[in-house]
Write a protein that holds these residues in place. Structure first.
Motif, PDB file in Angstrom:
ATOM      1  N   LEU A  48       3.119 -17.588  36.272  1.00 49.54           N
ATOM      2  CA  LEU A  48       4.110 -18.366  36.970  1.00 49.54           C
ATOM      3  C   LEU A  48       3.671 -18.815  38.381  1.00 49.54           C
ATOM      4  O   LEU A  48       4.015 -20.237  38.592  1.00 49.54           O
ATOM      5  CB  LEU A  48       5.341 -17.615  37.044  1.00 49.54           C
ATOM      6  CG  LEU A  48       5.938 -17.317  35.597  1.00 49.54           C
ATOM      7  CD1 LEU A  48       7.195 -16.488  35.843  1.00 49.54           C
ATOM      8  CD2 LEU A  48       6.604 -18.876  35.160  1.00 49.54           C
ATOM      9  N   LYS A  49       3.039 -18.011  39.276  1.00 50.51           N
ATOM     10  CA  LYS A  49       2.639 -18.416  40.617  1.00 50.51           C
ATOM     11  C   LYS A  49       1.585 -19.585  40.204  1.00 50.51           C
ATOM     12  O   LYS A  49       1.794 -20.651  40.981  1.00 50.51           O
ATOM     13  CB  LYS A  49       2.048 -17.440  41.242  1.00 50.51           C
ATOM     14  CG  LYS A  49       1.601 -17.696  42.373  1.00 50.51           C
ATOM     15  CD  LYS A  49       1.121 -16.575  43.331  1.00 50.51           C
ATOM     16  CE  LYS A  49       0.639 -16.971  44.604  1.00 50.51           C
ATOM     17  NZ  LYS A  49      -0.071 -15.876  45.288  1.00 50.51           N
ATOM     18  N   THR A  50       0.778 -19.438  39.303  1.00 50.98           N
ATOM     19  CA  THR A  50      -0.044 -20.679  38.970  1.00 50.98           C
ATOM     20  C   THR A  50       0.469 -22.155  38.659  1.00 50.98           C
ATOM     21  O   THR A  50       0.252 -22.923  39.164  1.00 50.98           O
ATOM     22  CB  THR A  50      -1.091 -20.161  37.917  1.00 50.98           C
ATOM     23  OG1 THR A  50      -1.893 -18.986  38.380  1.00 50.98           O
ATOM     24  CG2 THR A  50      -2.274 -21.318  37.579  1.00 50.98           C
ATOM     25  N   LEU A  51       1.485 -21.532  37.800  1.00 50.55           N
ATOM     26  CA  LEU A  51       2.127 -22.919  37.467  1.00 50.55           C
ATOM     27  C   LEU A  51       2.736 -23.422  38.307  1.00 50.55           C
ATOM     28  O   LEU A  51       2.867 -24.903  38.559  1.00 50.55           O
ATOM     29  CB  LEU A  51       3.224 -22.424  36.153  1.00 50.55           C
ATOM     30  CG  LEU A  51       4.141 -23.400  35.747  1.00 50.55           C
ATOM     31  CD1 LEU A  51       3.477 -24.619  34.795  1.00 50.55           C
ATOM     32  CD2 LEU A  51       5.443 -22.955  35.047  1.00 50.55           C
TER      33      LEU A  51
ATOM     34  N   PHE B 164      -5.501 -29.105  38.606  1.00 52.50           N
ATOM     35  CA  PHE B 164      -5.412 -28.652  37.165  1.00 52.50           C
ATOM     36  C   PHE B 164      -6.644 -27.981  36.826  1.00 52.50           C
ATOM     37  O   PHE B 164      -6.529 -26.743  35.914  1.00 52.50           O
ATOM     38  CB  PHE B 164      -5.541 -30.120  36.320  1.00 52.50           C
ATOM     39  CG  PHE B 164      -4.221 -30.768  35.976  1.00 52.50           C
ATOM     40  CD1 PHE B 164      -2.948 -30.031  35.377  1.00 52.50           C
ATOM     41  CD2 PHE B 164      -4.119 -32.096  36.496  1.00 52.50           C
ATOM     42  CE1 PHE B 164      -1.989 -30.801  35.108  1.00 52.50           C
ATOM     43  CE2 PHE B 164      -2.834 -32.558  36.460  1.00 52.50           C
ATOM     44  CZ  PHE B 164      -2.031 -32.136  35.960  1.00 52.50           C
ATOM     45  N   MET B 165      -7.589 -28.252  37.234  1.00 55.89           N
ATOM     46  CA  MET B 165      -8.793 -27.222  36.838  1.00 55.89           C
ATOM     47  C   MET B 165      -8.747 -25.784  37.417  1.00 55.89           C
ATOM     48  O   MET B 165      -9.240 -24.922  36.574  1.00 55.89           O
ATOM     49  CB  MET B 165     -10.053 -28.067  37.497  1.00 55.89           C
ATOM     50  CG  MET B 165     -10.522 -29.120  36.719  1.00 55.89           C
ATOM     51  SD  MET B 165     -11.967 -30.164  37.719  1.00 55.89           S
ATOM     52  CE  MET B 165     -12.357 -31.615  36.749  1.00 55.89           C
ATOM     53  N   ILE B 166      -8.293 -25.859  38.649  1.00 55.82           N
ATOM     54  CA  ILE B 166      -8.095 -24.431  39.126  1.00 55.82           C
ATOM     55  C   ILE B 166      -6.999 -23.791  38.213  1.00 55.82           C
ATOM     56  O   ILE B 166      -7.229 -22.459  37.844  1.00 55.82           O
ATOM     57  CB  ILE B 166      -7.665 -24.504  40.618  1.00 55.82           C
ATOM     58  CG1 ILE B 166      -8.565 -25.184  41.411  1.00 55.82           C
ATOM     59  CG2 ILE B 166      -7.213 -23.282  41.100  1.00 55.82           C
ATOM     60  CD1 ILE B 166      -8.050 -25.577  42.760  1.00 55.82           C
ATOM     61  N   ALA B 167      -5.909 -24.298  38.072  1.00 58.46           N
ATOM     62  CA  ALA B 167      -5.070 -23.669  37.106  1.00 58.46           C
ATOM     63  C   ALA B 167      -5.498 -23.414  35.954  1.00 58.46           C
ATOM     64  O   ALA B 167      -5.170 -22.044  35.483  1.00 58.46           O
ATOM     65  CB  ALA B 167      -3.540 -24.531  37.055  1.00 58.46           C
ATOM     66  N   VAL B 168      -6.131 -23.945  35.238  1.00 57.24           N
ATOM     67  CA  VAL B 168      -6.743 -23.697  33.860  1.00 57.24           C
ATOM     68  C   VAL B 168      -7.528 -22.525  33.924  1.00 57.24           C
ATOM     69  O   VAL B 168      -7.582 -21.622  33.206  1.00 57.24           O
ATOM     70  CB  VAL B 168      -7.274 -24.918  33.179  1.00 57.24           C
ATOM     71  CG1 VAL B 168      -8.105 -24.448  31.974  1.00 57.24           C
ATOM     72  CG2 VAL B 168      -6.225 -26.028  32.777  1.00 57.24           C
TER      73      VAL B 168
ATOM     74  N   LEU C 173       2.652 -22.925  29.509  1.00 54.64           N
ATOM     75  CA  LEU C 173       1.755 -23.796  28.920  1.00 54.64           C
ATOM     76  C   LEU C 173       2.409 -25.252  28.478  1.00 54.64           C
ATOM     77  O   LEU C 173       1.987 -26.265  28.562  1.00 54.64           O
ATOM     78  CB  LEU C 173       1.036 -23.333  27.400  1.00 54.64           C
ATOM     79  CG  LEU C 173       0.182 -22.141  27.716  1.00 54.64           C
ATOM     80  CD1 LEU C 173      -0.545 -21.540  26.369  1.00 54.64           C
ATOM     81  CD2 LEU C 173      -0.921 -22.681  29.114  1.00 54.64           C
ATOM     82  N   GLU C 174       3.550 -25.071  28.041  1.00 54.25           N
ATOM     83  CA  GLU C 174       4.499 -26.155  27.691  1.00 54.25           C
ATOM     84  C   GLU C 174       4.687 -27.051  29.030  1.00 54.25           C
ATOM     85  O   GLU C 174       4.454 -28.321  29.020  1.00 54.25           O
ATOM     86  CB  GLU C 174       5.883 -25.902  27.218  1.00 54.25           C
ATOM     87  CG  GLU C 174       5.909 -26.012  25.766  1.00 54.25           C
ATOM     88  CD  GLU C 174       7.434 -25.774  25.233  1.00 54.25           C
ATOM     89  OE1 GLU C 174       8.232 -25.662  25.966  1.00 54.25           O
ATOM     90  OE2 GLU C 174       7.452 -25.843  23.892  1.00 54.25           O
ATOM     91  N   LYS C 175       5.003 -26.455  30.201  1.00 55.91           N
ATOM     92  CA  LYS C 175       5.163 -27.028  31.331  1.00 55.91           C
ATOM     93  C   LYS C 175       3.899 -27.890  31.687  1.00 55.91           C
ATOM     94  O   LYS C 175       3.607 -29.014  32.272  1.00 55.91           O
ATOM     95  CB  LYS C 175       5.811 -26.285  32.425  1.00 55.91           C
ATOM     96  CG  LYS C 175       7.295 -26.097  32.243  1.00 55.91           C
ATOM     97  CD  LYS C 175       7.968 -25.295  33.250  1.00 55.91           C
ATOM     98  CE  LYS C 175       9.328 -25.279  33.052  1.00 55.91           C
ATOM     99  NZ  LYS C 175      10.186 -24.099  33.698  1.00 55.91           N
TER     100      LYS C 175
END
Length: 945
Positions: A795-798, A821-825, A839-841
């Motif tokens: 959630l924090k990543t999101l 985006f790259m970091i989050a993935v 993942l939906e968000k």
RNA sequence: GCCCAGAUGGUGGAAUGGUAGACACGAAGGACUUAAAAUCCUUUGGCCAGUAAUGGCUGUGCGGGUUCGAGUCCCGCUCCGGGCACCA
């Protein structure tokens, strides 16, 4: 399942098309947002990767706005008239309409691949009669209008006629070509043709005899922005000044509003500045100088009225009408010789040479302040077209006057305290004025400027001039009226015929006046523009135009205008037409215009700064005055995308052989570098087989390799076919997919910046998409999304991602979004996050960037609707908070130890903690604390005495 | 000449006045593999010390300044890009 971009993109292209997902209609229930990219001129070369850069950026923004709930209008069309198609027609006989049509199809194919959310049902083409009808209509409206300075807007010409009938020109404050003066009686006695001639002096679209930029090679006149350094922008052919009768648009009337409008719009400072320079406002004064021994006055313009006591000579432009009037008989021969000489020098020579030249007229002017006699000269450093074509020269404070005075040995009188004019003039507008004549010696009322700052002195002089009727305060603009005729075929025909030599507008109900067919695209034998070749030329889709019982399509009775309109005509109001592209009754329906208002975000190249972007603003202001456009500035926010340059690759042929040596070893041989097609080079390594197959002469090429590879050299150059460095978007879409292309173009750097295209980096974006895809699947390739509660980390990543991407959206700093985006993935992969909610968000966030893959994932997640209708997620600060923070504590800047505090600890809490720390006591031994600085969540710094 | 915008590793580029170099490319090393591709892991501003973990110094075009602290703000330069230019 593996990420198969080809399959996914093909599927969704068809689905979007079938479901018409990008169709836009007016919807009062939703806020509107209008995103526009400058429409392209469809050239024969097709799109290269540089073209879509701006489109992608605009598209991302449009998609983001849509996800936020806006009703987004994002149309696309073609600027279809233009020189290249016509030049091609002249060479090959191929009709420009045909070439244009083919090029458009090619463009469309390429654009469709990249996944833009354009509403193609609103497509416009400037060469389409249904479109140019309104270009012609606007022109006629300008013809039938004049510009009123008092009410600051365009007015119908009938008002002016009425005014002339009642008052003549008395008290008139309107835009005009030259100052006329007549009474109501005079007006009434004029013939109809004479009245028409008078009105031409005021119309916003007018036929004027002016100096124009004539390009013999192109056989046409050009606007100022189409000429750079004395050659045409297109083709680079020489351009000369020539006096010709041409249609012009009185854009100069709008100079002040064009300038003021810049302060109300969100454009980059540099492009605003460019427009300010182009408009070139300068505040000054006009002053009358009497000629010695004659009852004759002439007017000069100056911004430095304060320097009146330093005037030591006057200068007239060689082209000025004053020259003849002000030449003494004994100087006549010399002046005439000089004028002949300047005529022979072209514009280019005049700029390059900068040699001081001039001639004395033999007459003297009288300084209105001092009564001094001042010699009048003629020199080509004074321009006829600016101000009054005459100046008062102050050599002490103007470098050009200085050079002239030095060359001809004229006196130099300094007027600023402490300035040294022995070597050069003192041009600065700072300092204290001195050297005003002693009281008594001054001709006028002991007027003195001594002791004043230059700024105050200018004001005082201006006031004095106005009070004593020596002149008046005047604002001049550099901006010239736009020349609106082109002696070419492939453009909008003028809806104009001539009767008794005066232009008449073709009745509105007969518009559009169609572009006629011609036997050849070159000028006629008698030197008329190409339209003169037409045999049947004034024809209308609707009905024949009949005037005085004669068909207008009758060459001898009613000749038609043979010029066509310039390129900027069609592009000046296209954003309005997109709102209501199929309307037959109006350029745009009033209600529709009220809904869409104006373009909210306009994306395009900065090369249009002094062309399209000025003309369009002018055109819209005119339409605004007419009540057609409801907003004065057409483009509220402008973003200029940078140019993408090419990265060329080279091979090195050993001279006199067919042997090629790798880049690293080339210095050992005598080699010729040769451009090599970048498509057969990957990561600077040459594909040897492809090279042999590339051209027959290389079929048996031999290579000197390094480490078993042939490494190519490279250079950054303009992207061009001849350098084989054109990166083709189709090829990239084929290999990596449109989503990767979109991501990569944005990742390359800030969109406003010019940068080279580097094929090598694209793998990173492709890899990212595959990794993102893999978040949704397990090792067996099964969809592995779970409905478990998401972990705190995921959630924090999101929320970090939502925050970053949302913030970047407004700034359009998409390169950092892609990085986010790259970091989050990466983080989710590490966290083994497979949570649906998260993942939906993520999919929604990624949609503007990579619409294809996001549609696919959204569907795989089990949604029936398309992801474009999802809701843009919002972030929650609560997820971003840290429990505790480790703060380094430093003494006088040197870190000594760290403490751990709660994330939201107040400053005094931190301070207390630092003081309580046992190590603090040790460091402080014998020293006093001067100050404790606590930077929340960052650092604690203790300053010791 | 005037105006505007900029200068950060090998490269493209990140950094509300607060741990410079995010992210990517490239490079080096490693894993898997007969091999290659693909994939994955590690390292990667410079210099110095140490077998190593690590530590130290230095570092955002140049020179000053403000600040506890400057890539960021101020002053002065240099260079590059863009605009205007005998515009009085």
């Amino acid at each position: 399942m593996e990420y198969q971009h080809t399959k996914i993109e093909k599927k969704w292209r068809a689905l979007w098309d079938e479901k018409k997902v990008y169709r836009t209609t007016e919807d009062e229930g939703r806020p509107k947002y209008y995103v526009l990219s400058m429409f392209p001129y469809p050239s024969g070369a097709g799109l290269h990767v540089g073209h879509p850069l701006g489109y992608i950026a605009a598209d991302i923004y449009a998609r983001y706005k849509r996800l936020q709930g806006y009703n987004v209008l994002q149309p696309m069309g073609y600027d279809a008239y233009g020189l290249p198609a016509e030049q091609y027609a002249i060479q090959t006989g191929q009709h420009p309409a045909l070439t244009t049509e083919q090029n458009i199809s090619r463009y469309r194919e390429q654009l469709d691949l990249i996944g833009f959310s354009f509403d193609w049902e609103r497509e416009v083409r400037t060469c389409d009669p249904g479109y140019y009808k309104w270009t012609q209509w606007a022109f006629q409206k300008m013809f039938n209008s004049f510009y009123c300075y008092s009410c600051q807007k365009a007015q119908p010409i009938e008002k002016l006629v009425h005014r002339f009938e009642t008052k003549g020109t008395e008290g008139l404050n309107i835009a005009q070509s030259e100052e006329l003066s007549f009474t109501a009686e005079d007006w009434k006695t004029m013939s109809e043709v004479e009245q028409q001639q008078v009105l031409m002096n005021y119309r916003i679209a007018y036929l004027g005899e002016t100096m124009v930029n004539w390009c013999a090679e192109l056989g046409t006149v050009l606007a100022n922005d189409e000429v750079v350094d004395g050659v045409s922008v297109r083709g680079g052919y020489p351009v000369v000044q020539k006096k010709m009768k041409q249609w012009c648009l009185r854009i100069s009337a709008y100079a002040q509003r064009l300038l003021e409008g810049l302060d109300t719009i969100d454009w980059s400072e540099s492009i605003k500045e460019t427009q300010r320079n182009w408009i070139g406002r300068s505040e000054g004064a006009e002053m009358q100088f009497r000629v010695k021994g004659e009852d004759f006055e002439f007017t000069i313009f100056t911004t430095r009225a304060d320097t009146i006591f330093g005037v030591t000579f006057m200068v007239l432009a060689p082209e000025s009408e004053l020259v003849e009037r002000l030449t003494a008989p004994e100087q006549k021969a010399a002046v005439e010789t000089y004028i002949e000489e300047t005529k022979r020098r072209t514009e280019l020579d005049r700029m390059a040479g900068k040699k001081v030249s001039g001639v004395f007229t033999g007459k003297y002017a009288i300084n209105p302040f001092t009564g001094e006699e001042i010699p009048i000269w003629v020199s080509d450093y004074v321009l006829a077209g600016y101000g009054t074509g005459a100046i008062m020269a102050v050599p002490a404070h103007d470098s050009r006057d200085y050079a002239f005075a030095r060359h001809f040995g004229l006196p130099i009188v300094p007027l600023v305290e402490g300035c040294d004019v022995s070597q050069e003039s003192f041009d600065a507008k700072e300092g204290i004025v001195t050297n005003s004549p002693q009281a008594g010696k001054t001709a006028l009322h002991g007027f003195s400027l001594n002791g004043l700052s230059i700024k105050d002195a200018i004001q005082k002089t201006k006031d004095f001039i106005a009070e004593h009727d020596i002149g008046r305060v005047k604002v001049n603009y550099r901006l010239r009226d736009a020349i609106f005729s082109r002696q070419r075929y492939w453009g909008e025909p003028f809806p104009v015929y001539y009767k008794d030599g005066m232009p008449q507008m073709i009745p509105q109900e007969c518009l559009p006046l169609l572009l006629p067919e011609v036997s050849k695209f070159l000028p006629t034998a008698t030197g008329e523009p190409p339209l003169g070749n037409a045999t049947r030329w004034a024809w209308s889709v609707k009905e024949k135009c009949v005037v005085d019982n004669v068909l207008i399509d009758h060459k001898d009775v009613f000749p038609l205008e043979l010029s066509t309109m310039p390129g900027f005509a069609g592009s000046s109001a296209y954003y309005l037409r997109y709102m209501d592209p199929r309307n037959n009754k109006a350029l745009v329906d009033e209600k529709v215009d009220k809904y869409w208002q104006a373009v909210d975000l306009y994306v395009g190249g900065s090369e249009h700064a002094t062309g399209h972007l000025i003309y369009s603003r002018f055109w819209n202001k005119f339409l605004f005055d007419c009540g057609v456009s409801c907003v004065e500035e057409p483009f509220q926010r402008l973003v200029n995308q940078g140019m993408i340059q090419g990265r060329s690759n080279f091979v090195y042929r050993i001279k006199g052989t067919n042997k090629f040596v790798s880049h690293g070893l080339k210095d050992d041989y005598d080699v010729t570098p040769i451009h090599v097609d970048i498509n057969i080079v990957h990561a600077d390594v040459l594909d040897l087989e492809a090279f042999r197959a590339w051209r027959p002469e290389y079929a048996d090429a031999e290579f000197v390799l390094e480490d078993g590879k042939y490494v190519c050299g490279w250079a950054i150059e303009k992207m061009s076919k001849s350098m084989f460095n054109v990166a083709n978007p189709d090829k990239i879409v084929e290999k990596y997919g449109a989503d990767t292309l979109r991501l990569y173009e944005m990742f390359l750097g800030p969109i406003t910046q010019s940068k080279p295209w580097d094929q090598n980096g694209i793998d990173g974006c492709y890899r990212f998409l595959r990794r993102a895809w893999n978040l949704f699947f397990d090792k067996q390739g099964q969809l592995a999304v779970t409905d478990d509660a998401p972990s705190k980390e995921s959630l924090k990543t999101l929320h970090k991602l939502i925050k970053k991407v949302t913030e970047d959206m407004e700034e359009m700093s998409y390169n950092t979004s892609v990085a986010a985006f790259m970091i989050a993935v990466g983080e989710w992969a590490q966290q083994k996050c497979r949570n649906r909610e998260v993942l939906e968000k993520f999919v929604v966030l990624l949609t503007p960037f990579a619409p294809y893959v996001c549609c696919e994932l959204w569907q795989l997640l089990g949604h029936d609707d398309i992801v474009f209708d999802a809701q843009w997620p919002t972030f929650d600060e609560a997820y971003l908070k840290e429990d505790s923070v480790t703060l380094p504590v430093s003494f006088n800047g040197k870190t000594r130890f760290t403490i751990e505090v709660g994330a939201d600890a107040a400053n005094d809490e931190v301070e207390k903690m630092v003081l309580a720390h046992e190590q603090t006591a040790r460091y402080l031994d014998g020293k006093t604390i001067l100050k404790i600085i606590v930077v929340p969540k960052r650092i604690v710094n203790i300053v010791l005495k």
